[in-house]
Design a protein around this motif. Structure first.
Motif, PDB file in Angstrom:
ATOM      1  N   LYS A  33      -0.066   4.740  -1.051  1.00  0.00           N
ATOM      2  CA  LYS A  33       0.190   4.123  -2.357  1.00  0.00           C
ATOM      3  C   LYS A  33       0.773   2.724  -2.227  1.00  0.00           C
ATOM      4  CE  LYS A  33       0.225   7.832  -5.590  1.00  0.00           C
ATOM      5  NZ  LYS A  33       0.915   8.627  -6.576  1.00  0.00           N
ATOM      6  N   GLY A  34       0.979   2.309  -1.009  1.00  0.00           N
ATOM      7  CA  GLY A  34       1.531   0.993  -0.732  1.00  0.00           C
ATOM      8  C   GLY A  34       1.770   0.933   0.751  1.00  0.00           C
ATOM      9  N   THR A  35       2.055  -0.267   1.296  1.00  0.00           N
ATOM     10  CA  THR A  35       2.236  -0.311   2.742  1.00  0.00           C
ATOM     11  C   THR A  35       3.667   0.050   3.172  1.00  0.00           C
ATOM     12  OG1 THR A  35       2.337  -2.727   2.589  1.00  0.00           O
ATOM     13  CG2 THR A  35       0.265  -1.767   3.322  1.00  0.00           C
ATOM     14  N   ALA A  36       4.568   0.278   2.213  1.00  0.00           N
ATOM     15  CA  ALA A  36       5.899   0.782   2.600  1.00  0.00           C
ATOM     16  C   ALA A  36       5.778   2.187   3.191  1.00  0.00           C
ATOM     17  CB  ALA A  36       6.863   0.750   1.422  1.00  0.00           C
ATOM     18  N   PRO A  37       5.158   3.163   2.487  1.00  0.00           N
ATOM     19  CA  PRO A  37       4.991   4.477   3.120  1.00  0.00           C
ATOM     20  C   PRO A  37       4.078   4.422   4.349  1.00  0.00           C
ATOM     21  CG  PRO A  37       3.935   4.444   0.934  1.00  0.00           C
ATOM     22  CD  PRO A  37       4.741   3.183   1.064  1.00  0.00           C
ATOM     23  N   GLY A  51       9.619  -0.738  -2.202  1.00  0.00           N
ATOM     24  CA  GLY A  51      10.016  -1.087  -0.836  1.00  0.00           C
ATOM     25  C   GLY A  51       8.951  -1.810  -0.046  1.00  0.00           C
ATOM     26  N   GLY A  52       7.719  -1.913  -0.595  1.00  0.00           N
ATOM     27  CA  GLY A  52       6.622  -2.584   0.099  1.00  0.00           C
ATOM     28  C   GLY A  52       6.586  -4.078  -0.170  1.00  0.00           C
ATOM     29  N   PRO A  53       5.546  -4.746   0.340  1.00  0.00           N
ATOM     30  CA  PRO A  53       5.498  -6.208   0.237  1.00  0.00           C
ATOM     31  C   PRO A  53       5.437  -6.759  -1.189  1.00  0.00           C
ATOM     32  CG  PRO A  53       3.459  -5.338   1.186  1.00  0.00           C
ATOM     33  CD  PRO A  53       4.423  -4.196   1.112  1.00  0.00           C
ATOM     34  N   ALA A  69      -4.527  -5.612  -0.152  1.00  0.00           N
ATOM     35  CA  ALA A  69      -4.594  -6.682   0.839  1.00  0.00           C
ATOM     36  C   ALA A  69      -4.832  -6.111   2.231  1.00  0.00           C
ATOM     37  CB  ALA A  69      -3.294  -7.471   0.797  1.00  0.00           C
ATOM     38  N   SER A  70      -4.139  -5.021   2.539  1.00  0.00           N
ATOM     39  CA  SER A  70      -4.278  -4.399   3.859  1.00  0.00           C
ATOM     40  C   SER A  70      -5.700  -3.862   4.053  1.00  0.00           C
ATOM     41  CB  SER A  70      -3.247  -3.279   4.014  1.00  0.00           C
ATOM     42  OG  SER A  70      -3.181  -2.513   2.829  1.00  0.00           O
ATOM     43  N   HIS A  71      -6.303  -3.375   2.977  1.00  0.00           N
ATOM     44  CA  HIS A  71      -7.686  -2.888   3.051  1.00  0.00           C
ATOM     45  C   HIS A  71      -8.634  -4.044   3.322  1.00  0.00           C
ATOM     46  CE1 HIS A  71     -11.570  -2.169   0.855  1.00  0.00           C
ATOM     47  NE2 HIS A  71     -11.592  -1.229   1.762  1.00  0.00           N
ATOM     48  N   ASP A  83      -0.668  -6.094   7.751  1.00  0.00           N
ATOM     49  CA  ASP A  83       0.268  -6.071   6.614  1.00  0.00           C
ATOM     50  C   ASP A  83       0.888  -7.428   6.364  1.00  0.00           C
ATOM     51  OD1 ASP A  83       1.626  -4.989   4.491  1.00  0.00           O
ATOM     52  OD2 ASP A  83       3.065  -3.855   5.684  1.00  0.00           O
ATOM     53  N   GLN A  84       1.480  -7.559   5.186  1.00  0.00           N
ATOM     54  CA  GLN A  84       2.137  -8.808   4.813  1.00  0.00           C
ATOM     55  C   GLN A  84       3.491  -8.914   5.510  1.00  0.00           C
ATOM     56  OE1 GLN A  84       0.350  -7.120   1.416  1.00  0.00           O
ATOM     57  NE2 GLN A  84       1.304  -8.745   0.246  1.00  0.00           N
ATOM     58  N   THR A  85       3.855 -10.146   5.860  1.00  0.00           N
ATOM     59  CA  THR A  85       5.129 -10.339   6.565  1.00  0.00           C
ATOM     60  C   THR A  85       6.309  -9.889   5.710  1.00  0.00           C
ATOM     61  OG1 THR A  85       5.236 -12.594   5.743  1.00  0.00           O
ATOM     62  CG2 THR A  85       4.309 -12.291   7.953  1.00  0.00           C
ATOM     63  N   PRO A 131       2.044  -2.705  -8.956  1.00  0.00           N
ATOM     64  CA  PRO A 131       1.063  -1.636  -8.755  1.00  0.00           C
ATOM     65  C   PRO A 131       1.022  -1.057  -7.344  1.00  0.00           C
ATOM     66  CG  PRO A 131      -0.055  -3.748  -8.791  1.00  0.00           C
ATOM     67  CD  PRO A 131       1.408  -4.035  -8.983  1.00  0.00           C
ATOM     68  N   PHE A 132       2.160  -1.052  -6.661  1.00  0.00           N
ATOM     69  CA  PHE A 132       2.278  -0.478  -5.312  1.00  0.00           C
ATOM     70  C   PHE A 132       3.643   0.198  -5.178  1.00  0.00           C
ATOM     71  CE2 PHE A 132      -0.777  -3.966  -4.725  1.00  0.00           C
ATOM     72  CZ  PHE A 132      -1.833  -3.252  -4.173  1.00  0.00           C
ATOM     73  N   ALA A 133       3.801   0.951  -4.085  1.00  0.00           N
ATOM     74  CA  ALA A 133       5.032   1.715  -3.864  1.00  0.00           C
ATOM     75  C   ALA A 133       6.269   0.826  -3.728  1.00  0.00           C
ATOM     76  CB  ALA A 133       4.864   2.554  -2.588  1.00  0.00           C
ATOM     77  N   HIS A 159       1.173  -8.757  -9.448  1.00  0.00           N
ATOM     78  CA  HIS A 159       0.119  -8.214  -8.577  1.00  0.00           C
ATOM     79  C   HIS A 159      -0.169  -9.232  -7.464  1.00  0.00           C
ATOM     80  CE1 HIS A 159      -3.057  -5.716  -7.297  1.00  0.00           C
ATOM     81  NE2 HIS A 159      -3.771  -5.574  -8.416  1.00  0.00           N
ATOM     82  N   HIS A 160      -1.177  -8.929  -6.649  1.00  0.00           N
ATOM     83  CA  HIS A 160      -1.539  -9.859  -5.582  1.00  0.00           C
ATOM     84  C   HIS A 160      -3.035 -10.125  -5.569  1.00  0.00           C
ATOM     85  CE1 HIS A 160      -3.055  -6.459  -3.511  1.00  0.00           C
ATOM     86  NE2 HIS A 160      -2.143  -6.300  -2.568  1.00  0.00           N
ATOM     87  N   ILE A 161      -3.559 -10.549  -4.447  1.00  0.00           N
ATOM     88  CA  ILE A 161      -4.975 -10.909  -4.272  1.00  0.00           C
ATOM     89  C   ILE A 161      -5.939  -9.813  -4.767  1.00  0.00           C
ATOM     90  CG2 ILE A 161      -5.017  -9.986  -1.905  1.00  0.00           C
ATOM     91  CD1 ILE A 161      -6.799 -12.341  -1.108  1.00  0.00           C
TER      92      ILE A 161
END
Ligand code: ASP
Length: 328
Positions: free
Chosen positions: A187-191, A43-45, A165-167, A206-208, A39-41, A95-97
């Motif tokens: 839409k994700g932390t990649a963009p 290339g992201g975590p 998660a970043s929020h 952000d996630q490592t 559910p995220f862009a 998905h994540h947290i």
């Protein structure tokens, strides 16, 4: 009599359908590909963990797992799609947290994480690091805090939408420093990372798994590890607590789900393949390289995930309610 006969015939049809579904579950997955919604862009975590996992899990499951990126609204759009998908084992969610924070953040979420999904198991734990773009003047976290206070109206904090998660990490950070920054959702932390590198936004937690490469290349300013101990792969980055800010700790966990009612033999096959994948040395090494940790096999199970998800919802709901933040 006629009605009894009809009911009996209907019961036979239902039993037949049940037996057919059961037989199909036994044959699962066959050669049909499984679609995993991230559910995220791309290339992201979350996407990186999902791609490393599905590459290995396809082998253990015996069919290809194809990823569909469906970002937006902190991961809730993709999760809702899976909650409403056909429960035949050919659509799953990674998905994540955010699965545990969304019920408190969204009053009209449209799905219940515990009731509308079958649990497959957990995947990996990922630490978070507060980073900034290279042009930011503060050299370390201690200098960053007064700088933020003095320039709050000019500084922006990127995230992947409310419930991401970043929020969540940004929320805890802003509450700890008692300063509100302009937040910019992606839409994700990649963009978002692209814009941090370009200097369009200033800060991001952000996630490592997303920033490991840029951190190693020295392309970002690392300010603090947002957990109680230093991140194994980035030992030189001090924690926020070490730098005078205790209590801002967010550990991200990833897990796999299927729509409610997915037959148990199918869930058992998915979970068995997941357990083989998280213990696969290639997957474990890849996660470690990205600063993350694959879970042990006993956490890659439906029972363990159900208990854990319930405890995470219980943990985050009062924190979010207290902060008074809502997405809708
Ligand atoms: N995991 C990220 C976040 O929640 C989003 C992403 O995977 O792009 O901030």
């Amino acid at each position: 009599m006629k009605r009894v006969a009809m009911n009996f015939a209907a019961a036979l049809v239902v039993a037949g359908v049940g037996a057919f579904a059961g037989a199909q579950a036994q044959e699962y997955p066959g050669s049909k590909p499984v679609q995993a919604v991230v559910p995220f862009a791309a290339g992201g975590p979350t996407d990186k963990v999902a791609r490393e996992l599905t590459m290995i899990m396809s082998k253990h499951l015996g069919t290809t797992i194809v990823i569909e990126n469906l970002g937006g609204a902190g991961g809730t759009i993709g999760a809702k799609k899976v909650a409403q998908a056909k429960n035949d084992g050919y659509t799953i969610l990674i998905h994540h947290i955010g699965m545990s924070t969304a019920p408190a953040l969204y009053r009209n979420l449209g799905f219940d994480p515990l009731k509308d999904f079958e649990m497959v198991g957990e995947v990996a734990d990922v630490p978070m690091i507060m980073v900034g773009n290279k042009q930011l003047p503060p050299a370390n976290f201690k200098d960053l805090l007064p700088y933020i206070k003095a320039n709050a109206s000019k500084l922006s904090l990127a995230n992947a939408g409310i419930g991401s998660a970043s929020h969540l990490c940004g929320l805890l950070f802003q509450s700890a420093i008692q300063t509100e920054l302009t937040t910019v959702p992606y839409k994700g932390t990649a963009p978002a990372l692209t814009d941090i590198l370009g200097g369009q936004v200033n800060l991001m937690c952000d996630q490592t798994t997303n920033i490991a490469g840029q951190l190693k290349a020295g392309a970002l300013k690392p300010y603090a590890a947002m957990q109680s101990r230093r991140v194994e792969a980035f030992k030189d980055i001090p924690t926020a607590a070490e730098q005078g800010m205790p209590g801002v700790e967010v550990k991200i966990w990833h897990a796999m789900y299927a729509p409610k009612g997915t037959p148990k033999p199918v869930i058992d096959k998915l979970s068995a393949a997941l357990q083989k994948s998280v213990t696969d040395p290639t997957f474990r090494a890849k996660m470690a390289e990205l600063g993350a940790e694959a879970v042990p096999a006993q956490r890659a199970t439906p029972d363990s995930l159900r208990t854990f998800l319930g405890s995470e919802i219980a943990k985050w709901t009062p924190v979010i309610k207290k902060a008074g933040v809502y997405a809708d």
